[in-house]
Design a protein around this motif. Structure first.
Motif, short mmCIF file in Angstrom:
data_model
loop_
_atom_site.label_atom_id
_atom_site.label_comp_id
_atom_site.label_asym_id
_atom_site.label_seq_id
_atom_site.Cartn_x
_atom_site.Cartn_y
_atom_site.Cartn_z
N SER A 219 -45.07 54.50 22.89
CA SER A 219 -43.69 54.97 22.98
C SER A 219 -42.74 53.80 22.73
N LEU A 220 -41.72 54.06 21.95
CA LEU A 220 -40.70 53.04 21.71
C LEU A 220 -39.92 52.72 22.99
N ASP A 221 -39.96 53.64 23.95
CA ASP A 221 -39.26 53.41 25.21
C ASP A 221 -39.81 52.22 25.98
N SER A 222 -41.06 51.83 25.70
CA SER A 222 -41.65 50.69 26.40
C SER A 222 -40.97 49.38 26.03
N LEU A 223 -40.13 49.40 24.98
CA LEU A 223 -39.45 48.18 24.53
C LEU A 223 -38.02 48.07 25.05
N ARG A 224 -37.61 49.01 25.88
CA ARG A 224 -36.24 49.02 26.37
C ARG A 224 -35.90 47.70 27.07
N GLY A 225 -34.69 47.22 26.87
CA GLY A 225 -34.25 45.99 27.51
C GLY A 225 -32.80 45.70 27.18
N PRO A 226 -32.28 44.54 27.60
CA PRO A 226 -30.87 44.20 27.39
C PRO A 226 -30.46 44.16 25.92
N THR A 227 -31.40 43.86 25.03
CA THR A 227 -31.06 43.77 23.60
C THR A 227 -31.47 45.01 22.82
N PHE A 228 -32.11 45.98 23.50
CA PHE A 228 -32.65 47.12 22.76
C PHE A 228 -32.57 48.40 23.57
N ASP A 229 -31.88 49.40 22.99
CA ASP A 229 -31.80 50.74 23.56
C ASP A 229 -32.51 51.69 22.59
N PRO A 230 -33.67 52.22 22.96
CA PRO A 230 -34.41 53.10 22.04
C PRO A 230 -33.62 54.32 21.60
N ALA A 231 -32.68 54.78 22.42
CA ALA A 231 -31.91 55.98 22.08
C ALA A 231 -31.03 55.77 20.84
N ARG A 232 -30.71 54.52 20.52
CA ARG A 232 -29.86 54.25 19.36
C ARG A 232 -30.62 54.24 18.04
N VAL A 233 -31.94 54.18 18.11
CA VAL A 233 -32.74 54.04 16.89
C VAL A 233 -32.80 55.37 16.13
N HIS A 234 -32.77 55.28 14.83
CA HIS A 234 -32.88 56.47 13.98
C HIS A 234 -34.18 57.22 14.32
N PRO A 235 -34.13 58.55 14.41
CA PRO A 235 -35.34 59.31 14.76
C PRO A 235 -36.53 59.04 13.85
N LEU A 236 -36.27 58.73 12.59
CA LEU A 236 -37.37 58.46 11.66
C LEU A 236 -38.09 57.16 12.02
N ILE A 237 -37.35 56.18 12.52
CA ILE A 237 -37.96 54.92 12.94
C ILE A 237 -38.82 55.15 14.18
N ARG A 238 -38.30 55.90 15.14
CA ARG A 238 -39.10 56.22 16.32
C ARG A 238 -40.39 56.96 15.92
N GLU A 239 -40.24 57.93 15.05
CA GLU A 239 -41.41 58.70 14.63
C GLU A 239 -42.44 57.79 13.96
N PHE A 240 -41.99 56.85 13.17
CA PHE A 240 -42.93 55.95 12.49
C PHE A 240 -43.75 55.14 13.49
N TYR A 241 -43.11 54.58 14.49
CA TYR A 241 -43.84 53.74 15.45
C TYR A 241 -44.74 54.56 16.37
N GLU A 242 -44.31 55.77 16.73
CA GLU A 242 -45.09 56.57 17.67
C GLU A 242 -46.10 57.49 16.97
N HIS A 243 -45.94 57.73 15.66
CA HIS A 243 -46.84 58.61 14.90
C HIS A 243 -47.07 57.98 13.51
N THR A 244 -47.54 56.79 13.50
CA THR A 244 -47.64 56.01 12.26
C THR A 244 -48.53 56.70 11.22
N SER A 245 -49.54 57.42 11.68
CA SER A 245 -50.47 58.05 10.74
C SER A 245 -49.81 59.15 9.91
N ARG A 246 -48.60 59.53 10.24
CA ARG A 246 -47.88 60.53 9.43
C ARG A 246 -47.27 59.92 8.17
N PHE A 247 -47.39 58.61 8.00
CA PHE A 247 -46.66 57.93 6.93
C PHE A 247 -47.61 57.20 5.98
N ARG A 248 -47.15 57.04 4.75
CA ARG A 248 -47.85 56.24 3.74
C ARG A 248 -46.98 55.04 3.40
#
Length: 433
Positions: A219-248
């Motif tokens: 989950s991208l949420d595991s990276l939350r911190g003072p410099t990073f809010d996962p909610a701001r990331v584009h949904p496609l970026i979140r999907e890539f990191y959490e479901h990488t096998s969907r991409f080429r």
């Protein structure tokens, strides 16, 4: 009375190793240097080399504090002896002092991992070589290479006295104390695309090859911190990191010309035989295509993934490009990504800090004053749960993940001493469901 720490070798064991390897290096280098000096000869030179270098190695072990580098005098002496052997081999090709000196200086500069050090090495080699050739144009290559090494190391030590290349972080400590390092090594001379499966057998875990809908991060949420809010990331970026096998993925490498020749040598002699870090060196090679798989290990049969390995291979041959183990950890409210690249009996780890940039982009970077992000080379002894770790201070890395016109892209850049030498441009395509 507490039990002895079995992770740390005994002082007597360290001294024994120092004496053995010091004697071997001293004898070999002493032989070629003695052969080059009238009235000494190879045999006597070998004896003198052993008599000098073995005690010097032992003294360095005795006087060196925990997690401290060897003293400068010891590093210079070792370098000079090693380069004497290199010079002797080089002399079999062409034994002019100037030629030997310039090549020796250039090699020393390359090993310094800074562009300016290459220039210093070549300059020192040219000056020392010209002086030695003027004094005696038949001077033995081993002596020339050793002389260049001593001059270069002394000058570089002064010029970079406040800018070290590495910092010793730990010496033979348990992996649990170094969460910023991935503690998985290769137990053979070849890493290869089956590394995660082999690791599962060693660790006694359940292996799955490229399970469906898997990501390099849980989950991208595991990276939350003072410099990073996962909610701001584009949904496609979140999907890539959490479901990488969907991409080429496809890749276009952009090398700086000053680095490319050195990397070509490294790739042919090291990366390809090792089955690790064989990055395409040109567009034509990249066009061979790439297959991306994510292999997993469940260590305790609880259906939770404990280890994720991202393996990339050339589509036409199946030969590995890259074998990385992806982990995350949190410290004082910050999340970090650590990617470990197993090599024989060791690991190269990149630990990166996530940042939000722009409206929806993600940046993973080692450029920060925080203590954990950076690049680490670790000697791994799994049997004793002992890691010895150095941090490579001149190496920087940034991964910029962004979306343009609905298309996911990544620019992955690498730098030495703030000089960018490679950018990998990724086109990331979502597969049809």
């Amino acid at each position: 009375m507490g039990t002895p720490d079995r992770r740390r070798r005994s002082r007597s064991g360290q001294l024994r190793d120092a004496l053995i390897w010091g004697a071997v290096l001293g004898a070999a280098a002493g032989a070629v240097l003695g052969h080059a000096i009238d009235g000494v000869g190879a045999g006597l030179g070998a004896l003198i080399g052993m008599a000098v270098n073995a005690p010097a190695e032992a003294l360095a072990v005795i006087t060196r504090g925990p997690a401290a580098p060897s003293p400068l005098w010891r590093r210079i002496l070792s370098s000079a002896l090693l380069m004497a052997l290199f010079g002797a081999l080089l002399g079999l090709i062409y034994d002019a002092p100037l030629f030997i000196a310039v090549l020796s200086g250039g090699l020393l500069g390359l090993l310094g991992l800074r562009p300016l050090k290459v220039a210093i090495g070549l300059a020192v080699g040219a000056v020392v070589g010209a002086l030695l050739q003027a004094l005696d144009d038949s001077l033995a290559p081993a002596l020339v290479a050793a002389a260049v090494t001593i001059a270069y190391r002394a000058i570089a030590a002064f010029a970079y006295r406040n800018r070290p290349l590495v910092r010793v972080m730990a010496e033979e400590v348990p992996a649990s104390e170094l969460r910023y390092v991935v503690p998985f090594e290769a137990r053979s001379k070849y890493v290869g695309a089956d590394y995660v499966e082999q690791l599962a057998k060693v660790r006694g875990g359940t292996f799955r090859r490229n399970p469906p809908d898997i990501g390099i991060l849980a989950s991208l949420d595991s990276l939350r911190g003072p410099t990073f809010d996962p909610a701001r990331v584009h949904p496609l970026i979140r999907e890539f990191y959490e479901h990488t096998s969907r991409f080429r993925l496809s890749i276009v490498p952009e090398w700086r010309q000053w680095m490319k020749p050195g990397y070509e040598i490294f790739k042919r002699l090291v990366a390809e035989p090792l089955g690790q870090a064989a990055i395409p060196s040109n567009i034509e090679e990249a066009q061979r295509g790439m297959v991306s798989t994510i292999d997993t290990i469940d260590l305790d049969d609880d259906e939770e993934i404990d280890i994720r390995g991202w393996i990339r291979t050339f589509a036409d041959s199946g030969k590995p490009i890259y074998v990385g183990i992806y982990t995350t950890f949190r410290h004082e409210g910050r999340g970090y990504v650590s990617v470990g690249f197993p090599i024989p009996s060791a690991n190269f780890t990149a630990t990166l800090l996530p940042r939000n940039i722009g409206d929806h982009d993600l940046l993973l970077t080692s450029r920060t004053d925080l203590p954990f992000p950076g690049h680490y080379l670790s000697s791994v002894d799994s049997e004793r749960d002992a890691l010895t770790v150095v941090k490579l201070l001149a190496f920087q890395e940034e991964i910029h993940v962004y979306v343009v016109d609905g298309e996911l892209k990544t620019d992955h850049s690498f730098s030495l001493a703030r000089q960018r030498f490679l950018t990998l441009h990724y086109e990331i395509e979502r597969l049809a469901v």
